[in-house]
Motif scaffolding. Sequence first.
Motif, short mmCIF file in Angstrom:
data_model
loop_
_atom_site.label_atom_id
_atom_site.label_comp_id
_atom_site.label_asym_id
_atom_site.label_seq_id
_atom_site.Cartn_x
_atom_site.Cartn_y
_atom_site.Cartn_z
N TRP A 95 7.05 4.56 3.07
CA TRP A 95 5.88 4.13 3.83
C TRP A 95 4.76 5.17 3.79
O TRP A 95 3.63 4.88 4.21
N ARG A 96 5.04 6.35 3.26
CA ARG A 96 4.00 7.36 3.07
C ARG A 96 3.39 7.30 1.67
O ARG A 96 2.47 8.05 1.37
N VAL A 97 3.92 6.41 0.80
CA VAL A 97 3.50 6.36 -0.60
C VAL A 97 2.95 4.97 -0.90
O VAL A 97 3.72 4.01 -1.04
N PRO A 98 1.62 4.82 -1.02
CA PRO A 98 1.04 3.49 -1.21
C PRO A 98 1.56 2.73 -2.43
O PRO A 98 1.69 1.51 -2.39
N LEU A 99 1.85 3.45 -3.53
CA LEU A 99 2.34 2.77 -4.72
C LEU A 99 3.75 2.22 -4.54
O LEU A 99 4.21 1.41 -5.36
N LEU A 100 4.42 2.63 -3.45
CA LEU A 100 5.76 2.12 -3.16
C LEU A 100 5.71 1.00 -2.12
O LEU A 100 6.28 -0.07 -2.31
N TRP A 101 5.02 1.24 -0.98
CA TRP A 101 5.02 0.19 0.04
C TRP A 101 4.28 -1.05 -0.42
O TRP A 101 4.59 -2.17 0.03
N SER A 102 3.32 -0.90 -1.32
CA SER A 102 2.61 -2.08 -1.83
C SER A 102 3.56 -2.97 -2.64
O SER A 102 3.51 -4.20 -2.52
N LEU A 103 4.42 -2.36 -3.45
CA LEU A 103 5.41 -3.13 -4.21
C LEU A 103 6.42 -3.78 -3.26
O LEU A 103 6.78 -4.95 -3.42
N GLY B 78 9.72 8.13 -7.12
CA GLY B 78 8.55 8.48 -6.31
C GLY B 78 8.88 9.37 -5.14
O GLY B 78 8.03 10.14 -4.68
N LEU B 79 10.12 9.29 -4.64
CA LEU B 79 10.54 10.10 -3.49
C LEU B 79 11.49 11.22 -3.88
O LEU B 79 12.04 11.90 -3.01
N ASN B 80 11.70 11.38 -5.19
CA ASN B 80 12.60 12.43 -5.71
C ASN B 80 14.00 12.33 -5.10
O ASN B 80 14.62 13.33 -4.76
N ARG B 81 14.47 11.11 -4.98
CA ARG B 81 15.82 10.89 -4.47
C ARG B 81 16.82 11.03 -5.62
O ARG B 81 16.49 10.74 -6.77
N PRO B 82 18.06 11.42 -5.32
CA PRO B 82 19.07 11.47 -6.38
C PRO B 82 19.37 10.07 -6.89
O PRO B 82 19.26 9.08 -6.14
N ALA B 83 19.73 9.98 -8.15
CA ALA B 83 20.07 8.68 -8.74
C ALA B 83 21.26 8.08 -8.00
O ALA B 83 22.22 8.79 -7.65
N PRO C 16 -1.88 11.34 -12.84
CA PRO C 16 -0.96 11.46 -11.70
C PRO C 16 -0.85 10.14 -10.95
O PRO C 16 -1.81 9.37 -10.87
N LEU C 17 0.31 9.87 -10.41
CA LEU C 17 0.55 8.63 -9.68
C LEU C 17 0.01 8.76 -8.26
O LEU C 17 0.75 8.67 -7.27
N LEU C 18 -1.30 8.95 -8.17
CA LEU C 18 -1.98 9.13 -6.89
C LEU C 18 -3.17 8.18 -6.84
O LEU C 18 -4.26 8.52 -7.32
N PRO C 19 -3.01 6.99 -6.30
CA PRO C 19 -4.11 6.02 -6.28
C PRO C 19 -5.22 6.48 -5.34
O PRO C 19 -4.98 7.19 -4.36
N GLY D 152 0.09 -12.19 -6.29
CA GLY D 152 -1.13 -11.38 -6.22
C GLY D 152 -0.85 -9.95 -5.79
O GLY D 152 -1.37 -9.00 -6.38
N GLY D 153 -0.03 -9.79 -4.75
CA GLY D 153 0.27 -8.44 -4.28
C GLY D 153 1.05 -7.62 -5.28
O GLY D 153 0.75 -6.44 -5.52
N LEU D 154 2.07 -8.23 -5.90
CA LEU D 154 2.88 -7.49 -6.86
C LEU D 154 2.08 -7.14 -8.10
O LEU D 154 2.22 -6.05 -8.65
N VAL D 155 1.22 -8.07 -8.54
CA VAL D 155 0.38 -7.79 -9.70
C VAL D 155 -0.52 -6.59 -9.43
O VAL D 155 -0.60 -5.66 -10.25
N LEU D 156 -1.22 -6.58 -8.31
CA LEU D 156 -2.15 -5.49 -8.04
C LEU D 156 -1.41 -4.15 -7.92
O LEU D 156 -1.87 -3.13 -8.48
N ALA D 157 -0.28 -4.14 -7.23
CA ALA D 157 0.48 -2.90 -7.09
C ALA D 157 1.02 -2.42 -8.44
O ALA D 157 0.98 -1.23 -8.75
N MET D 158 1.51 -3.37 -9.25
CA MET D 158 2.11 -2.99 -10.52
C MET D 158 1.07 -2.50 -11.52
O MET D 158 1.27 -1.48 -12.19
N ILE D 159 -0.07 -3.21 -11.63
CA ILE D 159 -1.05 -2.79 -12.63
C ILE D 159 -1.70 -1.47 -12.23
O ILE D 159 -2.10 -0.68 -13.09
N ALA D 160 -1.80 -1.20 -10.92
CA ALA D 160 -2.34 0.09 -10.48
C ALA D 160 -1.42 1.23 -10.91
O ALA D 160 -1.87 2.26 -11.41
#
Length: 384
Positions: free
Chosen positions: A261-269, A197-202, A325-328, A307-315
């Motif tokens: 913290w700028r990416v909702p699909l990441l901070w929610s997880l 999600g942040l295009n970091r190197p492996a 696109p991964l843009l909620p 509950g939190g992990l389920v909602l973030a993961m299924i989204a």
Amino acid sequence: MRKLAALPLFSLGFRPFFLAGATFAALAIAIWALWLYGRLPGAQPVGGMLAWHRHEMPFGFAVAIIAGFLLTAVPNWTGRPGLRGWWLIGLVAVWLLARLAWLLPVSPVLLLLLQIPFLPLLAWFLGRDLVAAGKRDNYPILLMITLLAGCQALTLWGLWIDDVGLQRRGVLAALWLVAALMSVIGGRVIPFFIQRGLNRPAVPAANPWPTRVLMVSGLFVALTFALGLHDVPRLWLGAVFVLMSALHLFRLWRWHDRGMWRVPLLWSLYLSYVWLVVAVFAMALWHAGLMSQQSLATHSLAVGGIGGLVLAMIARVSLGHTGRPLLPSRAIVVGFGLVLLAGLLRVFLVPFSGFGLGASALLWCLAFGVFLARYTGVLVGPRV
């Protein structure tokens, strides 16, 4: 009939099970809250509303989401075609009949019989592909599904003989098995999602021993709940939870990246995984005699963590596996915040005010209601 099996909804496991699980999450908690506040008169299900609530949240809601995730992930891991069409419709029908049985005037025997088949069938479908592909590194996940079936059997046996203590042991063992599954799957996907999600190197693979210790300790904790060893505080069990807390915190430190913290699909997880740490640490405090209510640890895990992990993961999974696109949307980002706030109210407000239960339930229902409003079309529609 062929058109039904060919619908996009039944093309892959995540579609019907995420939709069914999210719908049930909202309805079940709404029913539970209305009953708690005396707004739901009438006949109660077999065993009473508390037995229904205890059983249905892990074995109805959580299990549906787990099924949707694994029926989608296992084909990716094995390269084999996933369950679809009439086989998938049949598995969904088995799950749905079990949920409806609690609400219909059926005999207690039929109610219990309808609860049993789903998890063994799920284990069979998953195990068939994992064994055929020789994916031994994924066998622990199959073991956890099998153990969940055992926890459900323990719970149903307690219901049959009217033993509330036995029901509670089965349900709590199941919840902590789900926590162990969160640890295993979260340990795989959260750092991967952050890196992608942040295009970091492996980064080099992490030392496997912390993950193995967390998995073994998670299974051990579930076993101790099944055996009823958490009826009174025990310092040696508190030490196990302290070890787990330290390993979970190490994971969070290793995964952290300021960019997430700028990416909702990441901070929610990430924040949902923090709730797992809160639950484990709270159990350590309870066993040390420093916290009076064990249920606060349980609901830290159930509301904030699961509950939190389920909602973030299924989204995220719903967007990625339908080619979007991964843009909620802003609405679902609000939903992430609502379910995390529901956890805060349930754990930190309820001990001081009965208002916390109703507020937490309302926020939970709103969070999953937002998901249904935004994602029903995604799940029933074709891949983009």
